[in-house]
Write a protein that holds these residues in place. Structure first.
Motif, PDB file in Angstrom:
ATOM      1  N   LEU A 292      95.698  27.829  38.039  1.00 56.69           N
ATOM      2  CA  LEU A 292      94.281  28.119  38.207  1.00 56.69           C
ATOM      3  C   LEU A 292      93.437  27.205  37.326  1.00 56.69           C
ATOM      4  O   LEU A 292      92.386  26.704  37.750  1.00 56.69           O
TER       5      LEU A 292
ATOM      6  N   TYR B 167      87.151  42.205  31.732  1.00 57.89           N
ATOM      7  CA  TYR B 167      88.059  41.750  32.788  1.00 57.89           C
ATOM      8  C   TYR B 167      89.034  42.879  33.086  1.00 57.89           C
ATOM      9  O   TYR B 167      88.991  43.936  32.431  1.00 57.89           O
TER      10      TYR B 167
ATOM     11  N   GLU C  56      90.372  34.337  35.406  1.00 58.50           N
ATOM     12  CA  GLU C  56      89.626  34.547  36.654  1.00 58.50           C
ATOM     13  C   GLU C  56      88.219  35.070  36.357  1.00 58.50           C
ATOM     14  O   GLU C  56      87.230  34.616  36.961  1.00 58.50           O
TER      15      GLU C  56
ATOM     16  N   LEU D 280      95.956  35.662  33.280  1.00 56.09           N
ATOM     17  CA  LEU D 280      95.313  35.204  34.514  1.00 56.09           C
ATOM     18  C   LEU D 280      94.040  35.983  34.814  1.00 56.09           C
ATOM     19  O   LEU D 280      93.042  35.409  35.259  1.00 56.09           O
ATOM     20  N   GLN D 281      94.051  37.288  34.561  1.00 55.35           N
ATOM     21  CA  GLN D 281      92.892  38.116  34.886  1.00 55.35           C
ATOM     22  C   GLN D 281      91.671  37.711  34.048  1.00 55.35           C
ATOM     23  O   GLN D 281      90.550  37.647  34.558  1.00 55.35           O
TER      24      GLN D 281
ATOM     25  N   GLU E 292     100.830  30.910  37.025  1.00 56.17           N
ATOM     26  CA  GLU E 292      99.595  31.135  37.775  1.00 56.17           C
ATOM     27  C   GLU E 292      98.376  30.710  36.961  1.00 56.17           C
ATOM     28  O   GLU E 292      97.401  30.172  37.504  1.00 56.17           O
ATOM     29  N   THR E 293      98.443  30.924  35.655  1.00 60.56           N
ATOM     30  CA  THR E 293      97.319  30.577  34.783  1.00 60.56           C
ATOM     31  C   THR E 293      97.131  29.064  34.712  1.00 60.56           C
ATOM     32  O   THR E 293      96.001  28.569  34.831  1.00 60.56           O
TER      33      THR E 293
ATOM     34  N   TRP F  45      90.602  24.665  38.656  1.00 61.35           N
ATOM     35  CA  TRP F  45      89.242  24.767  38.147  1.00 61.35           C
ATOM     36  C   TRP F  45      88.709  23.415  37.677  1.00 61.35           C
ATOM     37  O   TRP F  45      87.531  23.127  37.770  1.00 61.35           O
TER      38      TRP F  45
ATOM     39  N   LYS G 230      86.078  32.209  34.806  1.00 62.86           N
ATOM     40  CA  LYS G 230      85.712  31.239  35.840  1.00 62.86           C
ATOM     41  C   LYS G 230      84.553  31.787  36.676  1.00 62.86           C
ATOM     42  O   LYS G 230      83.631  31.046  37.039  1.00 62.86           O
ATOM     43  N   ALA G 231      84.572  33.082  36.938  1.00 65.68           N
ATOM     44  CA  ALA G 231      83.476  33.721  37.683  1.00 65.68           C
ATOM     45  C   ALA G 231      82.172  33.669  36.888  1.00 65.68           C
ATOM     46  O   ALA G 231      81.092  33.471  37.460  1.00 65.68           O
TER      47      ALA G 231
END
Length: 275
Positions: free
Chosen positions: A64, A228, A29, A25-26, A60-61, A68, A32-33
């Motif tokens: 997300l 990350y 994220e 997930l990290q 969670e992944t 997205w 995506k940023a």
């Protein structure tokens, strides 16, 4: 099962390419940023599959990724999860270390995913086709014929050309092998952007993606590494249910083993990525 092919038309502007989120997930994220900072539209963000994998946050992944609205093809992991299979379908040699590790992480991922996430995975096609800078581009996971085919830079061009011919493409974007590379021959291109869920066996915790750009009607690509919060990813993986060796790789950037690698790629372990 018949292959599903999603045609997404002619893309313009930058295109973000990545693969192997692996439940990290990290890293997702952070990527995506990057897309938002570079003003790359979600429909121009394309994953080569294996959204789910070795890390600690599969649910969670996927959620997300769904939020997205990025594009993806099916990886072998998604196919196995959708079909309720008991293994990851990675084509590891039976009894190998990778095979043993998969008996830990795959059931964990299966146990964590909601029905909503599985339903989302069912909407993902096997392949994506698009046009970009006067080129026809096809996105596959392993190759066109086998989702679990390991294709590396050292893999003979004759193998790659079969997928180029089958898809009638100028460019293949592929994943699965975990290493970023490009191979050009006969005015055709095989491009693997790398994966963001695990380091590339290069001795650093950074992970890899690629960006396509249309420069005056000519397609250009660049490889990029991604920083990350890998320390958080590592700590979350130490849950007693996932392979500790994979958690260690997140930090060290060195794979536990090189069972899947050809001799050339195996010999490059820890020496950095030469692109």
């Amino acid at each position: 099962m018949d292959k599903t092919i999603k045609h997404i038309g002619t893309l313009s502007g930058k295109v973000l390419l990545f693969g192997g989120v692996y439940s990290n997930l990290q890293a997702l994220e952070a990527l995506k940023a990057v897309a938002e900072k570079e003003e790359i539209k979600p429909e121009n963000c394309i994953c080569t599959g294996d959204i789910v994998g070795y890390c600690a946050q599969p649910e969670e992944t996927v959620q997300l990724f769904k939020l997205w609205k990025a594009n993806s093809v099916l990886g072998n992991v998604e196919i196995q999860l959708i079909e309720g299979e008991e293994d990851c379908g990675c084509d590891f040699t039976e009894g190998s270390r990778c095979d043993g590790f998969s008996k830990l992480w795959y059931p964990f991922a299966q146990s964590q995913l909601s029905k909503n996430s599985i339903e989302h995975l069912k909407t993902i096609p096997d392949h994506i086709i698009f046009n970009y800078a006067n080129k026809k581009v096809a996105v596959v996971h392993g190759d066109y014929f086998n989702v679990s085919e390991f294709v590396f830079k050292s893999t003979d061009w004759s193998v790659k050309s079969k997928t180029l011919e089958a898809t009638n493409s100028d460019v293949i974007i592929a994943g699965h092998c975990g290493l970023p590379f490009s191979h050009e021959q006969d005015q055709k291109l095989w491009l693997n952007p790398g994966v963001i869920g695990m380091p590339a066996n290069d001795g650093t915790p950074q992970v890899w993606y690629a960006i396509l750009e249309d420069v005056n009607g000519e397609m250009k690509f660049t490889h990029h590494n991604l920083d990350y919060n890998y320390k958080l990813t590592n700590s979350l993986m130490k849950n007693g249910l996932l392979p500790e060796e994979y958690a260690r790789t997140i930090i060290t950037g060195i794979w536990d083993n090189t069972e899947i690698l050809p001799a050339i790629e195996s010999g490059l372990q820890g020496f950095g990525i030469n692109l």
